[in-house]
Design a protein around this motif. Structure first.
Motif, PDB file in Angstrom:
ATOM      1  N   ASP A  72       0.824  -1.207   0.000  1.00 14.80           N
ATOM      2  CA  ASP A  72       0.000   0.000   0.000  1.00 14.80           C
ATOM      3  C   ASP A  72       0.860   1.259   0.000  1.00 14.80           C
ATOM      4  O   ASP A  72       0.614   2.202  -0.756  1.00 14.80           O
ATOM      5  N   VAL A  73       1.861   1.268   0.890  1.00  9.95           N
ATOM      6  CA  VAL A  73       2.740   2.441   0.992  1.00  9.95           C
ATOM      7  C   VAL A  73       3.449   2.684  -0.338  1.00  9.95           C
ATOM      8  O   VAL A  73       3.492   3.812  -0.850  1.00  9.95           O
ATOM      9  N   VAL A  74       4.024   1.614  -0.900  1.00 11.59           N
ATOM     10  CA  VAL A  74       4.755   1.744  -2.166  1.00 11.59           C
ATOM     11  C   VAL A  74       3.813   2.192  -3.283  1.00 11.59           C
ATOM     12  O   VAL A  74       4.169   3.056  -4.101  1.00 11.59           O
ATOM     13  N   SER A  98       5.872  -1.472   8.148  1.00 10.99           N
ATOM     14  CA  SER A  98       5.549  -1.100   6.772  1.00 10.99           C
ATOM     15  C   SER A  98       5.737   0.393   6.550  1.00 10.99           C
ATOM     16  O   SER A  98       6.251   0.818   5.499  1.00 10.99           O
ATOM     17  N   ASN A  99       5.320   1.197   7.518  1.00  9.03           N
ATOM     18  CA  ASN A  99       5.467   2.651   7.389  1.00  9.03           C
ATOM     19  C   ASN A  99       6.932   3.084   7.407  1.00  9.03           C
ATOM     20  O   ASN A  99       7.280   4.138   6.852  1.00  9.03           O
ATOM     21  N   ALA A 100       7.774   2.270   8.058  1.00  2.97           N
ATOM     22  CA  ALA A 100       9.198   2.605   8.103  1.00  2.97           C
ATOM     23  C   ALA A 100       9.934   2.115   6.866  1.00  2.97           C
ATOM     24  O   ALA A 100      10.782   2.822   6.305  1.00  2.97           O
ATOM     25  N   VAL A 101       9.603   0.910   6.403  1.00  2.00           N
ATOM     26  CA  VAL A 101      10.352   0.280   5.310  1.00  2.00           C
ATOM     27  C   VAL A 101       9.787   0.654   3.938  1.00  2.00           C
ATOM     28  O   VAL A 101      10.541   0.809   2.975  1.00  2.00           O
ATOM     29  N   GLY A 102       8.449   0.803   3.853  1.00  2.00           N
ATOM     30  CA  GLY A 102       7.814   1.071   2.568  1.00  2.00           C
ATOM     31  C   GLY A 102       8.362   2.290   1.838  1.00  2.00           C
ATOM     32  O   GLY A 102       8.725   2.195   0.656  1.00  2.00           O
TER      33      GLY A 102
END
Length: 407
Positions: A32-34, A156-160
């Motif tokens: 989603d982030v990407v 996810s918010n950190a890595v995306g």
């Protein structure tokens, strides 16, 4: 998972079924982030920054409008089936977007269509994925499951963003969409091996979809503790589903701090939440969970209000880390109590109401965030977020059954 012989359930962090779900959820959330970063980047390159908000709005509107019916579909057909189907659909639409960007030089109309279709799919996916997390194992493990969910979101918010930045810089929008599709494919494959808890099956409805929606709303109105929990969770997550991140961007710009400071603030916020997720995952129980929820929401209100008043970059980074940890605790405990209080056959519909209040409506707050910050400063915006969190704390504290709840 509880066995047929009645033996104690396996701890969530040792349950292969739960861990497959957690890994799938992490991959999906990272996708989603990407996807959204790639979509924004592609729109900027094709039509300029002014069109980004319009494209994102085209995706946000169907997501909000259809969210409640997404909950109905999750309860009618089972959250596992809906999550797998919607993940597969996301793989297809993202693969098409990547191919069009790479081979056809897709323009703005194509990006509008991609955003619209993705928003419709999200309206199905979001309630179902919330309901699925409550149907994986024994009710006594819900606190741990929600701890894993917080861990997945914050990782996810950190890595995306890091993955998206590397791929977009190296290979462009087509590769960014390809990466998002790859992450959704990983999630899809893992979800095929996830099984629901045998003891939490729900009866198949014989009503129409509209009748199911009305039944779910009647159920929610008739259960005062559950309705109060929906209000608490909705208010507590409203500002943290996007507006606070935008506020941090505006705050660092207002203070004339470098982008590196913003990056650190966002990173430590995610790290703090991930640390809380790990802690809640290993805890066997949360005594007086309702009281802990009230305390976490109250501290969150104080921290988010104070964040708008910080005068040094160091204070911003430390405050963001602590805020990430405390808000993560409130998120996990609130959602665990919500799922424990909800009958399994209503999990999708109840979850769709909270998703509508947070992920569905939060994009509408983005323009308000910028307008408030421009007119009165970011401190006033953060004060407003603090008031929302404080209202959530009051709503939880004034319900005795909720205040005294355990996990």
């Amino acid at each position: 998972m509880m066995t047929h012989s009645g033996t104690s359930p396996t701890a969530a962090y040792r349950d292969g079924n739960v861990l497959r779900w957690a890994t799938a959820y992490t991959a999906s959330a990272s996708g989603d982030v990407v996807f959204f970063l790639t979509l924004s980047w592609a729109v900027t390159r094709v039509a300029g920054p002014a069109q980004v908000g319009a494209v994102l709005a085209v995706g946000a509107i169907p997501r909000a409008v259809l969210m409640l019916f997404g909950g109905v579909i999750a309860d009618r057909y089972g959250p596992r089936r809906v999550v797998i189907g919607s993940d597969f659909a996301r793989c297809v639409i993202i693969a098409c977007a990547a191919a069009l960007m790479q081979f056809a030089g897709a323009g703005l109309p194509t990006l509008y269509v991609v955003a619209l279709v993705f928003g419709v799919i999200d309206a199905l996916f979001m309630p179902a994925v919330g309901a699925l997390s409550g149907r994986l194992t024994d009710a006594g493990q819900l606190g741990r499951v929600q701890g894993l969910r917080v861990l997945a979101v914050r990782v996810s918010n950190a890595v995306g963003p890091l993955m998206a930045a590397i791929v977009l810089t190296a290979a462009g929008a087509a590769a960014g969409f390809g990466l998002a599709g790859l992450l959704f494919s990983l999630s899809f494959g893992l979800l095929l091996a996830v099984r629901l808890n045998w003891g939490q099956t729900a009866e198949r409805s014989t009503r129409s979809p509209l009748g199911d929606l009305r039944d779910g709303l009647r159920y929610l109105r008739g259960n005062r503790q559950l309705a109060r929990l929906v209000v608490v969770v909705g208010l507590s997550e409203l500002c943290f589903s996007g507006p606070v991140g935008i506020g941090l961007v505006l705050l660092t710009a207002e203070r004339q701090w470098s982008p590196a400071i913003l990056g650190w603030a966002l990173s430590v916020f995610s790290i703090g939440g991930a640390a809380t997720g790990i802690l809640l995952t290993v805890l066997a129980r949360v005594p007086r969970a309702g009281f802990a929820l009230v305390g976490a929401l109250t501290v969150t209100a104080v921290l988010v209000g104070g964040l708008g008043q910080v005068a040094t970059a160091g204070a911003l980074i430390v405050g963001s880390a602590v805020l990430g940890a405390i808000s993560g605790a409130a998120m996990a405990i609130g959602n665990a109590l919500l799922q424990r209080t909800t009958e399994p056959r209503y999990l999708g519909r109840v979850g769709s109401v909270t998703s509508l209040c947070t992920l569905g409506l939060s994009p509408l707050l983005y323009p308000a965030t910028a307008l408030v910050a421009a007119a009165w400063g970011t401190g006033v915006f953060f004060a407003g977020c603090a008031l929302v969190c404080l209202l959530a704390a009051v709503a939880a504290a004034t319900a005795k059954a909720l205040r005294d709840a355990d996990l």
